[in-house]
Design a protein around this motif. Structure first.
Motif, PDB file in Angstrom:
ATOM      1  N   ALA A   1      77.415  53.339  41.418  1.00 52.68           N
ATOM      2  CA  ALA A   1      78.906  52.946  40.513  1.00 52.68           C
ATOM      3  C   ALA A   1      80.091  53.511  41.436  1.00 52.68           C
ATOM      4  CB  ALA A   1      78.851  53.606  39.375  1.00 52.68           C
ATOM      5  N   GLN A   2      79.618  54.493  42.487  1.00 56.16           N
ATOM      6  CA  GLN A   2      80.736  54.985  43.174  1.00 56.16           C
ATOM      7  C   GLN A   2      81.065  54.610  44.473  1.00 56.16           C
ATOM      8  OE1 GLN A   2      80.089  59.283  43.896  1.00 56.16           O
ATOM      9  NE2 GLN A   2      79.724  59.927  41.663  1.00 56.16           N
ATOM     10  N   LEU A   3      80.595  53.525  44.573  1.00 52.36           N
ATOM     11  CA  LEU A   3      80.546  52.796  46.106  1.00 52.36           C
ATOM     12  C   LEU A   3      82.028  52.031  46.040  1.00 52.36           C
ATOM     13  CD1 LEU A   3      77.156  51.146  46.725  1.00 52.36           C
ATOM     14  CD2 LEU A   3      78.215  53.238  47.939  1.00 52.36           C
ATOM     15  N   ALA A   4      82.454  51.408  44.929  1.00 51.72           N
ATOM     16  CA  ALA A   4      83.627  50.974  44.893  1.00 51.72           C
ATOM     17  C   ALA A   4      84.801  51.904  45.139  1.00 51.72           C
ATOM     18  CB  ALA A   4      84.018  50.110  43.531  1.00 51.72           C
ATOM     19  N   ASP A   5      84.535  53.082  44.825  1.00 51.69           N
ATOM     20  CA  ASP A   5      85.724  54.211  45.073  1.00 51.69           C
ATOM     21  C   ASP A   5      85.821  54.341  46.562  1.00 51.69           C
ATOM     22  OD1 ASP A   5      85.829  54.613  42.294  1.00 51.69           O
ATOM     23  OD2 ASP A   5      84.582  56.439  42.281  1.00 51.69           O
ATOM     24  N   PHE A   6      84.960  54.167  47.296  1.00 54.90           N
ATOM     25  CA  PHE A   6      85.028  54.059  48.772  1.00 54.90           C
ATOM     26  C   PHE A   6      86.301  53.156  49.273  1.00 54.90           C
ATOM     27  CE2 PHE A   6      82.184  57.175  50.988  1.00 54.90           C
ATOM     28  CZ  PHE A   6      81.271  57.603  50.128  1.00 54.90           C
TER      29      PHE A   6
ATOM     30  N   LEU B   1      84.457  46.980  54.496  1.00 53.35           N
ATOM     31  CA  LEU B   1      83.641  47.641  53.625  1.00 53.35           C
ATOM     32  C   LEU B   1      82.591  46.926  52.822  1.00 53.35           C
ATOM     33  CD1 LEU B   1      85.823  50.429  52.643  1.00 53.35           C
ATOM     34  CD2 LEU B   1      84.472  50.530  54.465  1.00 53.35           C
ATOM     35  N   THR B   2      83.023  45.750  52.409  1.00 54.42           N
ATOM     36  CA  THR B   2      82.065  44.994  51.755  1.00 54.42           C
ATOM     37  C   THR B   2      80.970  44.398  52.712  1.00 54.42           C
ATOM     38  OG1 THR B   2      83.396  43.097  52.023  1.00 54.42           O
ATOM     39  CG2 THR B   2      83.765  44.115  49.879  1.00 54.42           C
ATOM     40  N   GLY B   3      81.373  44.066  53.875  1.00 53.71           N
ATOM     41  CA  GLY B   3      80.322  43.881  54.972  1.00 53.71           C
ATOM     42  C   GLY B   3      79.357  44.905  55.365  1.00 53.71           C
ATOM     43  N   LYS B   4      79.787  46.247  54.933  1.00 53.56           N
ATOM     44  CA  LYS B   4      78.899  47.327  55.139  1.00 53.56           C
ATOM     45  C   LYS B   4      78.018  47.708  53.874  1.00 53.56           C
ATOM     46  CE  LYS B   4      81.588  49.387  58.747  1.00 53.56           C
ATOM     47  NZ  LYS B   4      82.381  50.729  59.392  1.00 53.56           N
ATOM     48  N   GLY B   5      78.109  46.842  52.824  1.00 54.42           N
ATOM     49  CA  GLY B   5      77.471  47.143  51.442  1.00 54.42           C
ATOM     50  C   GLY B   5      78.173  47.818  50.406  1.00 54.42           C
ATOM     51  N   TYR B   6      79.632  47.764  50.674  1.00 53.29           N
ATOM     52  CA  TYR B   6      80.352  48.743  49.619  1.00 53.29           C
ATOM     53  C   TYR B   6      80.740  47.589  48.606  1.00 53.29           C
ATOM     54  CZ  TYR B   6      80.153  52.831  52.514  1.00 53.29           C
ATOM     55  OH  TYR B   6      79.723  53.712  53.181  1.00 53.29           O
ATOM     56  N   THR B   7      81.198  48.136  47.545  1.00 53.74           N
ATOM     57  CA  THR B   7      81.585  46.938  46.468  1.00 53.74           C
ATOM     58  C   THR B   7      83.135  47.044  46.384  1.00 53.74           C
ATOM     59  OG1 THR B   7      79.908  47.840  44.955  1.00 53.74           O
ATOM     60  CG2 THR B   7      81.531  46.651  43.867  1.00 53.74           C
ATOM     61  N   GLY B   8      83.689  45.976  46.616  1.00 49.44           N
ATOM     62  CA  GLY B   8      85.076  45.818  46.482  1.00 49.44           C
ATOM     63  C   GLY B   8      85.311  44.127  46.281  1.00 49.44           C
ATOM     64  N   ASP B   9      86.690  44.007  45.568  1.00 41.78           N
ATOM     65  CA  ASP B   9      87.166  42.586  45.595  1.00 41.78           C
ATOM     66  C   ASP B   9      88.588  42.518  45.762  1.00 41.78           C
ATOM     67  OD1 ASP B   9      87.629  39.832  45.279  1.00 41.78           O
ATOM     68  OD2 ASP B   9      86.487  39.769  43.510  1.00 41.78           O
ATOM     69  N   LEU B  10      89.049  41.965  46.741  1.00 39.62           N
ATOM     70  CA  LEU B  10      90.706  41.824  46.889  1.00 39.62           C
ATOM     71  C   LEU B  10      91.368  41.325  45.908  1.00 39.62           C
ATOM     72  CD1 LEU B  10      92.801  42.645  48.895  1.00 39.62           C
ATOM     73  CD2 LEU B  10      92.631  40.454  49.995  1.00 39.62           C
ATOM     74  N   PHE B  11      90.923  40.213  45.019  1.00 43.65           N
ATOM     75  CA  PHE B  11      91.723  39.636  43.978  1.00 43.65           C
ATOM     76  C   PHE B  11      91.342  39.994  42.632  1.00 43.65           C
ATOM     77  CE2 PHE B  11      91.493  36.923  47.907  1.00 43.65           C
ATOM     78  CZ  PHE B  11      92.787  36.991  48.109  1.00 43.65           C
ATOM     79  N   THR B  12      90.700  40.976  42.329  1.00 42.79           N
ATOM     80  CA  THR B  12      90.583  41.547  40.939  1.00 42.79           C
ATOM     81  C   THR B  12      91.783  41.833  40.252  1.00 42.79           C
ATOM     82  OG1 THR B  12      89.828  43.466  41.820  1.00 42.79           O
ATOM     83  CG2 THR B  12      88.109  41.869  41.496  1.00 42.79           C
TER      84      THR B  12
END
Length: 279
Positions: free
Chosen positions: A73-78, A155-166
């Motif tokens: 759940a904290q991966l998106a915070d990175f 960072l998403t390429g490294k396995g973290y959670t993120g979306d630019l258009f949310t």
């Protein structure tokens, strides 16, 4: 009779010199963009925000190497923290610009010319605030958007959670840019109150950078929970909340209101003192 009539007739171009607030705003914009320091200050904001996001995105290890150290759940915070890592330093640069816009005129005596052209004084300060806010907001919006555009794919390429258009990401970008604009107005008020460049910069940076550190140290070392709770209402901590970070239990709207109050109090107090003191 013809001579007397011609004397009282209005010159056909006299209306062109009529003072109006849009013209005051335009004159302040000319002042701001004609200074070489303004250009380099705004360039510094872009370099700091984009450069730090790119640097941290490159050096952050893959999420798989962290193992159980970081909950999913904290991966998106990175991603959020990396994309907005330069905001803390960018706010200091914008604050310096906000102070210098008014204190520089006091130190050179140019403020007397401004007040001679606009005797009511307040339109000058209001025009400076508008120009500073829009300039800082636009530069901040472009910088933060680029930093997110860099951080998310890397960072998403490294396995973290993120979306630019949310929706959360877009609000974080807008909130960070709005925060930089309000910091500029806050610093303008501080500069108007102090009138001196060195003192104004010290006061603005003290509130933005030093005060949160002191509040955190005092709250943790002395185990004073009320200090920790109150620190969430500091302008820089609320700015973190506006840019997508966590600021205690404060809701996003509460962070916005907190920053607005800081900027409004500084600006109003500066406007009052500007009317009552000699230039």
């Amino acid at each position: 009779m013809s001579t007397a009539t011609a004397a009282v007739q209005q010159h056909p171009h006299s209306s062109l010199g009529r003072l109006s607030f849009p013209r005051v705003v335009r004159s302040e914009w000319i002042k701001l963009r004609s200074l070489r320091s303004t250009f380099w200050t705004l360039v510094a904001v872009v370099v700091i925000v984009v450069g730090l996001a790119a640097l941290l995105s490159a050096v952050v290890p893959n999420a798989s190497t962290l193992g159980a150290q970081v909950p999913p759940a904290q991966l998106a915070d990175f991603v959020t923290n990396t994309a907005t890592s330069g905001l803390m330093f960018a706010q200091l640069v914008v604050a310096v610009l906000g102070v210098l816009v008014i204190s520089g005129e006091f130190s050179t005596g140019m403020i007397r010319s401004s007040f001679a052209a606009v005797p009511r004084r307040f339109p000058v300060l209001a025009a400076k605030a508008i120009v500073l806010f829009l300039t800082s907001f636009i530069v901040g919006l472009v910088s933060i958007a680029i930093s997110w555009a860099i951080a998310v794919p890397m960072l998403t390429g490294k396995g973290y959670t993120g979306d630019l258009f949310t929706q959360d990401t877009l609000w974080a970008i807008l909130g960070a840019a709005l925060y930089l604009g309000l910091v500029a107005v806050f610093a303008l008020g501080i500069g108007t109150i102090v009138k001196a460049s060195a003192g104004g910069i010290a006061a603005a940076l003290g509130v933005l950078f030093l005060l949160p550190i002191l509040a955190s140290l005092f709250g943790n070392l002395m185990n004073q929970k009320w200090v920790t709770d109150a620190s969430h209402y500091l302008i820089s901590n609320a700015g973190t909340g506006m840019s997508g970070g966590t600021n205690g239990t404060l809701e996003p709207w509460a962070n916005v209101v907190t920053v607005l109050v800081w900027a409004a109090v500084s600006f109003i107090l500066g406007a009052i003192l500007l009317q009552r003191r000699d230039a």
